[in-house]
Design a protein around this motif. Structure first.
Motif, short mmCIF file in Angstrom:
data_model
loop_
_atom_site.label_atom_id
_atom_site.label_comp_id
_atom_site.label_asym_id
_atom_site.label_seq_id
_atom_site.Cartn_x
_atom_site.Cartn_y
_atom_site.Cartn_z
N ASP A 1 -3.84 5.49 2.93
CA ASP A 1 -4.05 4.15 2.39
C ASP A 1 -3.70 3.13 3.48
O ASP A 1 -2.58 3.14 3.99
N ALA B 1 0.86 -1.18 0.00
CA ALA B 1 0.00 0.00 0.00
C ALA B 1 0.89 1.23 0.00
O ALA B 1 2.10 1.15 0.24
N ARG B 2 0.29 2.39 -0.22
CA ARG B 2 1.05 3.63 -0.20
C ARG B 2 1.37 4.02 1.24
O ARG B 2 0.53 3.88 2.12
N SER C 1 -2.05 0.45 5.28
CA SER C 1 -0.79 -0.17 4.89
C SER C 1 -0.42 -1.40 5.69
O SER C 1 0.49 -2.14 5.31
N ASN D 1 -6.75 1.12 -7.06
CA ASN D 1 -6.17 2.45 -7.18
C ASN D 1 -7.30 3.45 -7.02
O ASN D 1 -8.26 3.45 -7.81
N MET E 1 -4.68 6.12 -3.13
CA MET E 1 -4.54 4.71 -2.75
C MET E 1 -3.92 3.90 -3.88
O MET E 1 -4.26 4.09 -5.05
N SER E 2 -3.01 3.01 -3.53
CA SER E 2 -2.45 2.03 -4.46
C SER E 2 -2.24 0.76 -3.65
O SER E 2 -1.19 0.57 -3.04
N HIS E 3 -3.21 -0.11 -3.65
CA HIS E 3 -3.39 -1.10 -2.58
C HIS E 3 -3.56 -2.50 -3.16
O HIS E 3 -4.35 -2.73 -4.07
N GLU F 1 -12.01 5.32 -8.91
CA GLU F 1 -11.45 4.07 -8.41
C GLU F 1 -11.30 3.06 -9.54
O GLU F 1 -12.19 2.93 -10.40
#
Length: 472
Positions: free
Chosen positions: A56, A50-51, A58, A440, A461-463, A417
């Motif tokens: 986000d 995650a970021r 993590s 994302n 978010m980049s999850h 999203e």
């Protein structure tokens, strides 16, 4: 004792045993006597990456073990019970994150420390015959404004409900909901998805003093806060008609004493088309205040700004259209929602019927939002399916909170999203499902600057996470 595996029986609007535990069941037999059925499920969820922006989630590695029992039928009556146990996997989750850098995935746990905690989520008596059914006790309530996506331990309700099927295709019901218990995902619905707006299925922070998860509370406290007066509850009436060719019509009314009246209508049509199916739908949701409405609602500045004047005036319109390929090998859909009115939707009891809801976004329940989305899936081979979706949510007029930046932010941009998921259900191991997904997401509060501190929100978010489930 002999144990024989069989397919579970479908429910009629209320979970009769173990909500979401899988299709399998073990039938208990001894010398030709039936002693009922057992179900179970083990699920683990782990965040892989995650970021590191403090927004986000993590860190999070949670599990739940769930077991349920359904008694033999006696003149149409059955007794049902189910319990869940939830906790942190090998104490691997960071529950002391660095502000602005990390965030705990609190929605995987029933408490703030991840300590092992259990609940008897279901204990009820049901009745079913050809034309009548009934439910009394605690369990999951599968209606449009109470059925919600959950990950480990579900929301539960104290309910008395009766229904009838007087003619073929017609189903009518009436029920009273007096209590609700918030499950694991309630913290996500409040904070990460709902962003403290009170619109994503939870209207109060579940972990505030006087509330909590895996405990049953009066609906007054669930909606308005722990110091609110008790109310008689929510009266739910429904009418469902499936007598038209390939089409189902549904109408629901939810009357919550001194808070709100909600009306939900939906049309669902699946029309055969040269070996495929044309999938069409329309929906409408209306909310009005009742009595004092939400006047005096407790909580932070965002929830009070959105609903504190006591007024509720919200409409949601929705359309969807899609195609389901032969034998469901592939699907493709487009969906649209538009909200309007003087307020957002006070979504206190777990509802999520909007066509444009995604894994981590439910912005259609906010004030004045135009939302659309695309969703598709493809069966790569038997047991392996890929899914992809994109959603865009127009900038709303709803106050929200951004962790470590401000409890009262105003929207700065459209939200969006992207969801990518891969699901594997090997035929060699019945009951096993492995799912991995990437999300994302950009919040509509991204870039908001706190005028007092100068802190700027990085609400992006980049999850990536992994889910393993075994049902037995």
């Amino acid at each position: 004792m002999m144990m024989r595996r069989q397919i579970g029986i479908a429910t009629v609007g209320l979970s009769m045993g173990l909500g979401g535990a899988g299709a399998g069941a073990y039938e208990l037999k001894f010398q030709d006597h039936d002693y009922g059925e057992l179900k179970g499920r083990i699920r683990a969820i782990s965040i892989l990456s995650a970021r590191d922006n403090g927004w986000d989630p993590s860190s999070g590695h949670g599990y739940a073990v769930t077991a349920g029992y359904k008694s033999p039928a006696w003149n149409g009556f059955r007794f049902n019970a189910a319990a869940s146990l939830n906790g942190d996997i090998f104490n691997s989750t960071d529950f002391d994150p660095k502000a602005g850098k990390e965030r705990t995935a609190r929605g995987l746990f029933l408490n703030d420390t991840g300590a092992q905690k259990g609940q008897l989520t279901n204990i009820n008596l049901t009745f079913a015959s050809k034309q009548l059914y009934a439910f009394a006790g605690r369990g999951q309530l599968e209606t449009p404004l109470t059925k919600n996506t959950y990950n480990l331990v579900p929301n539960a309700y104290t309910v008395l409900r009766v229904g009838a099927k007087p003619i073929e295709g017609l189903d009518i019901s009436l029920g009273q909901v007096t209590q609700m218990s918030l499950g694991t995902r309630a913290m996500t619905d409040w904070g990460f998805i709902g962003e403290a707006t009170g619109t994503a299925g939870v209207a109060q922070a579940p972990n505030q003093a006087g509330l909590g998860q895996a405990r049953f509370f009066n609906l007054g406290q669930i909606a308005l806060g722990p110091r609110a007066d008790d109310i008689s509850g929510m009266t739910v009436a429904s009418l469902r008609y499936a007598g038209l060719p390939h089409t189902t019509l549904s109408l629901w009314n939810y009357h919550v004493q001194d808070i709100a009246n909600n009306v939900y209508a939906e049309v669902d049509a699946k029309i055969p088309l040269q070996g495929m199916k044309l999938d069409l739908g329309a929906q409408y949701l209306r909310q009005d205040d009742v009595g004092d409405g939400t006047q005096g609602i407790q909580g932070g500045p965002a929830i009070r700004a959105n609903f504190g004047d006591g007024d509720l005036d919200y409409n949601l319109f929705g359309l969807k259209a899609g195609v389901i390929g032969p034998k469901k090998r592939w699907t493709a859909h487009v969906m649209w929602n538009q909200s309007n009115g003087d307020t957002a939707f006070l979504n206190a009891f777990g509802g999520d019927p909007a066509f444009t809801s995604s894994i981590f976004s439910r912005n259609a329940y906010r004030k004045d939002v135009n939302a659309w989305g695309l969703r598709a899936s493809y069966q790569i081979m038997p047991g392996l399916r890929f899914m992809a979706a994109y959603f865009d949510y127009g900038q709303s007029e709803t106050t929200g909170g951004v962790l470590n930046v401000t409890p009262a932010a105003t929207p700065t941009k459209d939200a969006e999203e992207i969801d990518l998921a891969l699901v594997y259900k090997p035929k060699q191991i019945k009951g096993l499902a492995l799912k991995t997904f990437y999300v994302n997401r950009t919040s509509e509060y991204d870039g908001f600057v706190n005028p007092r501190t100068g802190n700027k929100a990085d609400a992006t978010m980049s999850h990536w996470r992994l889910i393993a489930t075994y049902s037995f």
